[in-house]
Structures are given as structure tokens and as C-alpha cells.
Motif scaffolding. Structure first.
Motif, PDB file in Angstrom:
ATOM      1  N   GLY A  89       8.057  10.288  -5.934  1.00  0.00           N
ATOM      2  CA  GLY A  89       8.874   9.096  -5.843  1.00  0.00           C
ATOM      3  C   GLY A  89       8.142   7.823  -5.479  1.00  0.00           C
ATOM      4  N   TRP A  90       6.811   7.860  -5.411  1.00  0.00           N
ATOM      5  CA  TRP A  90       6.047   6.670  -5.011  1.00  0.00           C
ATOM      6  C   TRP A  90       6.308   5.509  -5.966  1.00  0.00           C
ATOM      7  CZ3 TRP A  90       3.548   4.858  -0.951  1.00  0.00           C
ATOM      8  CH2 TRP A  90       2.685   3.775  -1.115  1.00  0.00           C
ATOM      9  N   ASP A  91       6.422   5.784  -7.257  1.00  0.00           N
ATOM     10  CA  ASP A  91       6.607   4.721  -8.238  1.00  0.00           C
ATOM     11  C   ASP A  91       7.985   4.068  -8.152  1.00  0.00           C
ATOM     12  OD1 ASP A  91       4.047   4.997  -9.217  1.00  0.00           O
ATOM     13  OD2 ASP A  91       4.622   6.467 -10.727  1.00  0.00           O
ATOM     14  N   SER A  92       8.913   4.681  -7.438  1.00  0.00           N
ATOM     15  CA  SER A  92      10.251   4.099  -7.316  1.00  0.00           C
ATOM     16  C   SER A  92      10.329   3.044  -6.204  1.00  0.00           C
ATOM     17  CB  SER A  92      11.279   5.201  -7.057  1.00  0.00           C
ATOM     18  OG  SER A  92      11.041   5.814  -5.797  1.00  0.00           O
ATOM     19  N   PHE A  93       9.286   2.930  -5.356  1.00  0.00           N
ATOM     20  CA  PHE A  93       9.292   1.945  -4.268  1.00  0.00           C
ATOM     21  C   PHE A  93       8.900   0.570  -4.791  1.00  0.00           C
ATOM     22  CE2 PHE A  93       7.993   5.771  -1.616  1.00  0.00           C
ATOM     23  CZ  PHE A  93       9.289   6.015  -1.174  1.00  0.00           C
ATOM     24  N   ASP A  94       9.418  -0.471  -4.131  1.00  0.00           N
ATOM     25  CA  ASP A  94       8.969  -1.815  -4.476  1.00  0.00           C
ATOM     26  C   ASP A  94       7.625  -2.081  -3.790  1.00  0.00           C
ATOM     27  OD1 ASP A  94       9.666  -2.178  -1.836  1.00  0.00           O
ATOM     28  OD2 ASP A  94      11.221  -3.669  -2.218  1.00  0.00           O
ATOM     29  N   THR A  97       7.549  -2.171   0.121  1.00  0.00           N
ATOM     30  CA  THR A  97       7.679  -0.845   0.735  1.00  0.00           C
ATOM     31  C   THR A  97       6.379  -0.068   0.592  1.00  0.00           C
ATOM     32  OG1 THR A  97      10.031  -0.845   0.192  1.00  0.00           O
ATOM     33  CG2 THR A  97       9.044   1.270   0.759  1.00  0.00           C
ATOM     34  N   LYS A  98       5.743  -0.148  -0.570  1.00  0.00           N
ATOM     35  CA  LYS A  98       4.454   0.529  -0.764  1.00  0.00           C
ATOM     36  C   LYS A  98       3.419   0.015   0.229  1.00  0.00           C
ATOM     37  CE  LYS A  98       4.824   1.521  -5.710  1.00  0.00           C
ATOM     38  NZ  LYS A  98       4.242   1.264  -7.040  1.00  0.00           N
ATOM     39  N   PHE A  99       3.347  -1.306   0.378  1.00  0.00           N
ATOM     40  CA  PHE A  99       2.393  -1.894   1.322  1.00  0.00           C
ATOM     41  C   PHE A  99       2.686  -1.432   2.746  1.00  0.00           C
ATOM     42  CE2 PHE A  99       0.990  -5.273   4.190  1.00  0.00           C
ATOM     43  CZ  PHE A  99      -0.348  -5.337   3.852  1.00  0.00           C
ATOM     44  N   LYS A 101       4.247   1.363   3.725  1.00  0.00           N
ATOM     45  CA  LYS A 101       3.925   2.784   3.883  1.00  0.00           C
ATOM     46  C   LYS A 101       2.421   3.020   3.956  1.00  0.00           C
ATOM     47  CE  LYS A 101       8.128   4.780   2.059  1.00  0.00           C
ATOM     48  NZ  LYS A 101       8.481   5.497   3.272  1.00  0.00           N
ATOM     49  N   ARG A 102       1.646   2.243   3.186  1.00  0.00           N
ATOM     50  CA  ARG A 102       0.188   2.377   3.263  1.00  0.00           C
ATOM     51  C   ARG A 102      -0.333   1.895   4.613  1.00  0.00           C
ATOM     52  NH1 ARG A 102      -1.425  -0.830  -1.610  1.00  0.00           N
ATOM     53  NH2 ARG A 102      -3.436  -0.858  -0.587  1.00  0.00           N
ATOM     54  N   ALA A 103       0.260   0.834   5.151  1.00  0.00           N
ATOM     55  CA  ALA A 103      -0.134   0.343   6.476  1.00  0.00           C
ATOM     56  C   ALA A 103       0.234   1.355   7.558  1.00  0.00           C
ATOM     57  CB  ALA A 103       0.535  -0.998   6.761  1.00  0.00           C
ATOM     58  N   ILE A 104       1.388   1.994   7.419  1.00  0.00           N
ATOM     59  CA  ILE A 104       1.799   3.018   8.379  1.00  0.00           C
ATOM     60  C   ILE A 104       0.815   4.183   8.360  1.00  0.00           C
ATOM     61  CG2 ILE A 104       3.554   4.782   8.826  1.00  0.00           C
ATOM     62  CD1 ILE A 104       5.640   2.658   7.905  1.00  0.00           C
ATOM     63  N   GLU A 105       0.419   4.629   7.144  1.00  0.00           N
ATOM     64  CA  GLU A 105      -0.543   5.731   7.051  1.00  0.00           C
ATOM     65  C   GLU A 105      -1.878   5.352   7.675  1.00  0.00           C
ATOM     66  OE1 GLU A 105      -2.674   8.702   3.837  1.00  0.00           O
ATOM     67  OE2 GLU A 105      -1.967   6.747   3.157  1.00  0.00           O
ATOM     68  N   LEU A 106      -2.317   4.127   7.445  1.00  0.00           N
ATOM     69  CA  LEU A 106      -3.585   3.674   8.012  1.00  0.00           C
ATOM     70  C   LEU A 106      -3.530   3.657   9.537  1.00  0.00           C
ATOM     71  CD1 LEU A 106      -6.392   2.647   7.240  1.00  0.00           C
ATOM     72  CD2 LEU A 106      -5.448   0.338   7.233  1.00  0.00           C
ATOM     73  N   ASN A 107      -2.439   3.155  10.103  1.00  0.00           N
ATOM     74  CA  ASN A 107      -2.289   3.118  11.563  1.00  0.00           C
ATOM     75  C   ASN A 107      -2.160   4.516  12.160  1.00  0.00           C
ATOM     76  OD1 ASN A 107      -2.513   0.357  11.840  1.00  0.00           O
ATOM     77  ND2 ASN A 107      -0.326   0.021  11.486  1.00  0.00           N
ATOM     78  N   GLN A 108      -1.431   5.403  11.493  1.00  0.00           N
ATOM     79  CA  GLN A 108      -1.305   6.777  11.980  1.00  0.00           C
ATOM     80  C   GLN A 108      -2.663   7.486  11.928  1.00  0.00           C
ATOM     81  OE1 GLN A 108       1.351   8.217  13.389  1.00  0.00           O
ATOM     82  NE2 GLN A 108       2.485   6.310  13.168  1.00  0.00           N
ATOM     83  N   GLY A 109      -3.443   7.205  10.885  1.00  0.00           N
ATOM     84  CA  GLY A 109      -4.784   7.775  10.784  1.00  0.00           C
ATOM     85  C   GLY A 109      -5.683   7.288  11.902  1.00  0.00           C
ATOM     86  N   ARG A 110      -5.595   6.000  12.235  1.00  0.00           N
ATOM     87  CA  ARG A 110      -6.384   5.463  13.344  1.00  0.00           C
ATOM     88  C   ARG A 110      -5.991   6.122  14.652  1.00  0.00           C
ATOM     89  NH1 ARG A 110      -5.727  -0.777  11.350  1.00  0.00           N
ATOM     90  NH2 ARG A 110      -7.414  -0.742   9.817  1.00  0.00           N
ATOM     91  N   ALA A 111      -4.701   6.304  14.859  1.00  0.00           N
ATOM     92  CA  ALA A 111      -4.236   6.976  16.083  1.00  0.00           C
ATOM     93  C   ALA A 111      -4.718   8.420  16.127  1.00  0.00           C
ATOM     94  CB  ALA A 111      -2.709   6.917  16.165  1.00  0.00           C
ATOM     95  N   ALA A 112      -4.711   9.094  14.980  1.00  0.00           N
ATOM     96  CA  ALA A 112      -5.174  10.482  14.927  1.00  0.00           C
ATOM     97  C   ALA A 112      -6.670  10.579  15.199  1.00  0.00           C
ATOM     98  CB  ALA A 112      -4.845  11.103  13.571  1.00  0.00           C
ATOM     99  N   MET A 113      -7.452   9.595  14.732  1.00  0.00           N
ATOM    100  CA  MET A 113      -8.893   9.595  15.016  1.00  0.00           C
ATOM    101  C   MET A 113      -9.131   9.491  16.518  1.00  0.00           C
ATOM    102  SD  MET A 113     -10.729   7.435  11.979  1.00  0.00           S
ATOM    103  CE  MET A 113      -9.457   6.430  11.255  1.00  0.00           C
TER     104      MET A 113
END
Length: 133
Positions: A89-94, A97-99, A101-113
Motif C-alpha cells: 500500500g505504499w503507493d496509495s499514500f500521498d 504521508t510518505k515523507f 513515514k520515512r522520517a518516523i522510520e529514520l528516527n526509530q532507527g536512530r533510537a534503536a541504534m
């Protein structure tokens, strides 16, 4: 590179906490009868896994790095490993929203590191993950 390290760190934190919590695969890790349950969690696992098992781990990770987890130049963004196969469903986001979600993943990755680093430091210091123990 930061996205890849973040994703690996997220898996590492979950794996560390799962094994520290006692979750193990059933059965034996090798033909000599060494069970998965006898492998300790954390740094102790590296020395307890048989040499053949370590070789298989490194070979599998190398295979994934070289042949599977390639950042195809035709991807929508850096770290896009869909490779035209899986969408979920990634292609269904505007675009906003994509930006997000990518920022959320980047921040969660930093927290996990930071999280996996803290877990490793606590283990080396001999501090229990559970307070009062």
C-alpha cells in the motif's frame, strides 16, 4: 547507510530482548547436541555458537548484502528495497504521508541504534536489564 543501520539495530534490540527474556528456538543448533536453549544471550552467544554456525551466519549475511539488499537505482528513495515486488500500500499514500513515514522510520532507527548500544554497555558493565536483580 543510516537507514540500513537503523533497520539492523531495530532487529538487534528485539532479538536481544527476546533472548534475554528466554525465548529460544526448539531443538539443537548442531549435530553434536548443543541446544538453542544452552546458548546464552548477548556477547556470550558469539563464543558459544560453533564455528560452522558462525561461518553460516556470516556467509548468509554476505549473501544478503551482495545479492538481495541492493539499493536499486530505480527505487523511489534511498533504502527502497521493494524492487518493484512488494508494495503493502505504499503507493496509495500521498507525498506528505510518505515523507512523514520515512522520517518516523529514520528516527526509530536512530533510537534503536542508541538502544542496542545501551544494552551492550549494560551487559559489559554487568548491570541487569531488570531493576533490582
Amino acid at each position: 547507510v543510516e537507514i540500513k543501520h537503523g533497520r539492523i539495530s531495530m532487529l538487534a534490540v528485539v532479538g536481544y530482548l527476546a533472548t534475554e527474556g528466554g525465548v529460544r528456538l526448539p531443538g539443537d543448533i548442531d549435530f553434536s547436541g548443543t541446544s538453542f536453549a544452552s546458548i546464552p544471550s548477548g556477547f556470550g552467544a558469539v563464543s558459544a555458537i560453533p564455528d560452522g554456525g558462525l561461518f553460516q551466519l556470516f556467509a548468509f549475511i554476505g549473501f544478503l548484502e551482495i545479492f538481495v539488499m541492493k539499493d536499486i537505482t530505480g527505487g523511489e528513495f534511498i533504502g527502497d528495497f521493494r524492487n518493484g515486488f512488494i508494495d503493502y500500500g505504499w503507493d496509495s499514500f500521498d507525498e506528505e504521508t510518505k515523507f512523514s513515514k520515512r522520517a518516523i522510520e529514520l528516527n526509530q532507527g536512530r533510537a534503536a541504534m542508541m538502544g542496542i548500544l545501551a544494552l551492550m554497555v549494560h551487559e559489559k558493565l554487568g548491570v541487569s536489564l531488570i531493576p533490582g536483580q
